[in-house]
Design a protein around this motif. Structure first.
Motif, short mmCIF file in Angstrom:
data_model
loop_
_atom_site.label_atom_id
_atom_site.label_comp_id
_atom_site.label_asym_id
_atom_site.label_seq_id
_atom_site.Cartn_x
_atom_site.Cartn_y
_atom_site.Cartn_z
N GLU A 185 0.83 -1.21 0.00
CA GLU A 185 0.00 0.00 0.00
C GLU A 185 0.86 1.25 0.00
N TRP B 127 2.29 1.77 -3.35
CA TRP B 127 1.24 2.22 -4.27
C TRP B 127 0.97 3.71 -4.10
N ARG B 128 0.95 4.19 -2.88
CA ARG B 128 0.72 5.63 -2.66
C ARG B 128 1.88 6.47 -3.19
N GLU C 255 -5.08 -1.78 -8.93
CA GLU C 255 -5.31 -1.02 -7.71
C GLU C 255 -6.31 -1.74 -6.80
N VAL D 96 -4.64 -4.25 -4.68
CA VAL D 96 -3.94 -3.63 -3.54
C VAL D 96 -4.89 -3.49 -2.37
N HIS D 97 -6.07 -2.93 -2.63
CA HIS D 97 -7.03 -2.70 -1.56
C HIS D 97 -7.51 -4.01 -0.94
N VAL E 24 -4.76 -5.48 1.35
CA VAL E 24 -4.65 -4.71 2.59
C VAL E 24 -5.85 -4.97 3.50
N CYS F 140 -9.60 0.74 6.32
CA CYS F 140 -9.51 -0.11 5.13
C CYS F 140 -10.89 -0.48 4.62
#
Length: 646
Positions: free
Chosen positions: A279, A282-283, A295, A298-299, A302, A317
């Motif tokens: 994460e 990614w940011r 993307e 990724v979420h 997490v 989250c």
């Protein structure tokens, strides 16, 4: 010959692509139920024509080519390799005909092995072997994913085969080989040994000790690759950019262990650490992360990781994923769109239902409502989807979701969800289930009238008087047991939908797993557990001598008479159905009656077989076969329309 092969193979692929669309037509331009049934009938007529063309190609061209007693020419090898890639492309998550691709690849492997043996291990030989191993591992992964949801015994055999290929790949990772490879071959090899670890997590239904063992083994394999990526010998032979990406892939696979149930707290903690590294990266650099995963992935990683360790970040989250989920494009059927619509839906449902079990007060009204709307969202998306080359991925998601399904007060019950899932994913299977229920109810009603004594032994019915007193209970049980008899097919719908040709032996192995899978699923829910014996035993012969699963003792089941009835009804509908059975024209009731008499006492119950000699029973069955199926087409149309509503 080469041109002919290319044309024939390309035409086969195009026909198979069309078949899947024809079997689950869009309702966009259909305004009336009659139009839907007419369209299905016409579509399956066309499918039947395609199937004939495909069988001719397979039996006259492809299969003889695969069985030649001479070495294949370079042109033949090229054409077969092209066809195999058209049928299954791991990089594109595309699958037209996995099992046919397996047959082709088996032939190509033998051919390549013969050629490689003749080359005596030169550098070109090594790089050719690496490319061959890559294809083998791609197909192994596809096969494992396919069998992992339905047949654990077959999955274990395939995993052992896949790990043999993986060990062969590791040989080329040794320093003596690695330094002699080209830069491209080195990079391909490293990515192969990273991605190859995913074979261990192709059993979505695994749990407890099995998941812990598999996850631990994958983590050890990833740690070994990570150590290679830190070794100065290898870092000196790989570019900095590639090393960065390869290390990130390792981090992603470790983070994805959080998707699994029942692994150790230590593994969850490591997955959590990796998930938040992902994460953070990614940011900082979304463009770099986007070269590895979507993307939405990724979420999901997490969210799962935060849930597994009950992180203080969990609420944040959840809210982020909810916002993305509610902003999704519901008509996006690209690979990324599927990840958004189905991946987010499953992740949210798993996490929210888990929290609901721990502490229902923690869920806001918005989150509680999602538990009720997500199952319907999934059904609607699955029905609207074009169901093209990624049909297997939809079946993967559905079967995986079923493992996490919860029966909530006022929400979907499992038995209803299974039936709606059939309607959404494969209407012919839904119609078959209802036809078997109608036929079973008819047979049960008549058998209760003419020979109630055969129901003695049914739970709560020791005497004929008990049977007559519990007549409605028996009828209700027969209806529902028959209706849910095929819920295990939800795990193998992509095998069932292989209408464009006859099934291969490997597909029959998977298809024969559906009674066990259905019984396993039904046993977990109050609304379906009473029907487990019928679900498990409806393909076992009356005398127990043949059928599947082999270990089921049909003779001593308290529900044996219902199993016998459903078995006959199932065979009757399959024999007389021209839709969904495109490989042949449906038989008449009279044809089936003759088969029934021949099999009475062995395959079929003689008591049920004798019912067909009763004029009243025969007349009712005739009516159901003539008008009942048509009525079900109409009902299916309205159910599917309802699923499409927001």
């Amino acid at each position: 010959m080469e041109v002919e092969l290319k044309d024939q193979f390309t035409a086969y692929v195009k026909r198979m692509q069309k078949v899947r669309l024809l079997s689950t037509p869009s309702l966009d331009d259909i305004k009336e139920a009659d139009d839907y049934s007419r369209l299905l009938l016409e579509n399956f007529r066309i499918i039947g024509e395609y199937a004939l063309e495909n069988r001719r190609m397979l039996e006259e061209i492809l299969f003889p080519l695969l069985k030649l007693d001479r070495p294949l020419s370079d042109q033949e090898v090229d054409r077969l390799r092209e066809l195999s890639t058209l049928l299954v492309d791991g990089e594109m998550s595309m699958e037209i005909d996995l099992h046919l691709s397996e047959l082709i690849d088996d032939c190509l492997y033998q051919e390549e092995d013969l050629r490689l043996d003749a080359q005596n291990g030169n550098e070109e030989n090594a790089e050719t072997q690496i490319r061959l191993l890559q294809r083998r591992l791609d197909v192994a992964y596809a096969r494992l994913t396919y069998s992992g949801r339905s047949n654990p015994t077959e999955w274990k055999k395939l995993l052992d085969d896949g790990l043999v290929y993986y060990e062969e790949a590791l040989v080329f990772l040794s320093k003596s080989y690695f330094s002699r490879l080209s830069e491209e071959a080195r990079e391909n090899l490293v990515m192969m040994v990273i991605n190859g670890t995913a074979m261990l997590n192709t059993r979505p239904n695994a749990s407890g000790n099995e998941n812990l063992e598999l996850a631990t083994r994958q983590k050890d394999m990833l740690d070994s690759v990570a150590s290679v990526l830190e070794d100065p010998f290898y870092t000196g032979l790989l570019s900095e950019g590639f090393l960065e990406k390869a290390k990130f892939y390792v981090t992603v696979y470790i983070g994805a262990l959080s998707f699994l149930e029942g692994i150790s707290n230590e593994l969850y903690a490591e997955a959590y650490s990796c998930a938040f590294q992902i994460e953070e990266r990614w940011r900082q650099d979304p463009e770099f992360v986007g070269t590895v995963l979507y993307e939405s992935a990724v979420h999901q990683i997490v969210l799962y990781a935060a849930y597994r360790v009950d992180s203080p970040e969990l609420d944040r989250c959840i809210q982020e994923v909810v916002e993305y989920y509610e902003a999704r494009e519901e008509s996006d059927y690209s690979y990324a769109g599927t990840s958004l619509n189905l991946g987010y839906a499953k992740a949210l449902f798993v996490v929210l239902s888990g929290i609901n079990k721990r502490d229902p007060r923690r869920l806001s009204q918005q989150l509680e409502e999602l538990l009720y709307t997500i199952p319907r969202d999934i059904l609607g998306y699955l029905h609207r989807s074009p169901k093209r080359e990624d049909f297997a991925s939809y079946v993967n998601m559905l079967s995986s979701f079923l493992e996490y399904f919860e029966e909530l007060p006022g929400g979907f019950r499992m038995r209803n969800y299974c039936i709606y899932s059939m309607a959404a994913m494969h209407p012919p299977t839904y119609i078959h289930s209802y036809m078997v229920a109608k036929l079973s109810l008819c047979l049960t009603r008549h058998l209760l009238s003419v020979k109630p004594a055969v129901f003695c032994g049914f739970p709560g019915c020791e005497t004929v008087e008990d049977v007559l007193e519990n007549k409605n209970t028996i009828l209700d049980y027969a209806w529902h047991a028959a209706l849910y008899h095929d819920i295990g097919k939800l795990y193998v719908l992509d095998t069932i939908a292989m209408y464009g040709r006859r099934l291969l032996d490997s597909e029959y192995v998977l298809l024969r797993s559906h009674p066990e899978k259905g019984a396993e699923l039904a046993s977990r829910f109050e609304t379906t557990k009473a029907y487990v014996d019928v679900i498990r035993g409806h393909h076992v012969w009356y005398d127990g001598s043949q059928g599947y699963p082999e270990h089921f003792d049909v003779i001593h089941s308290p529900y044996k008479i219902i199993i016998d009835i459903v078995s006959v009804a199932d065979s009757l509908d399959a024999a007389t159905d021209s839709v969904g059975r495109s490989y042949r024209q449906g038989k008449t009731l009279a044809d089936f009656h003759e088969e029934l008499k021949t099999g009475a006492g062995t395959r079929y119950s003689p008591d049920v077989a004798q019912l067909f000699d009763d004029p009243a029973t025969y007349q009712d069955l005739s009516y159901l076969l003539k008008y009942g199926r048509k009525k079900l087409y109409d009902e299916t149309y309205f159910i599917l329309k309802d699923l499409l509503k927001k």
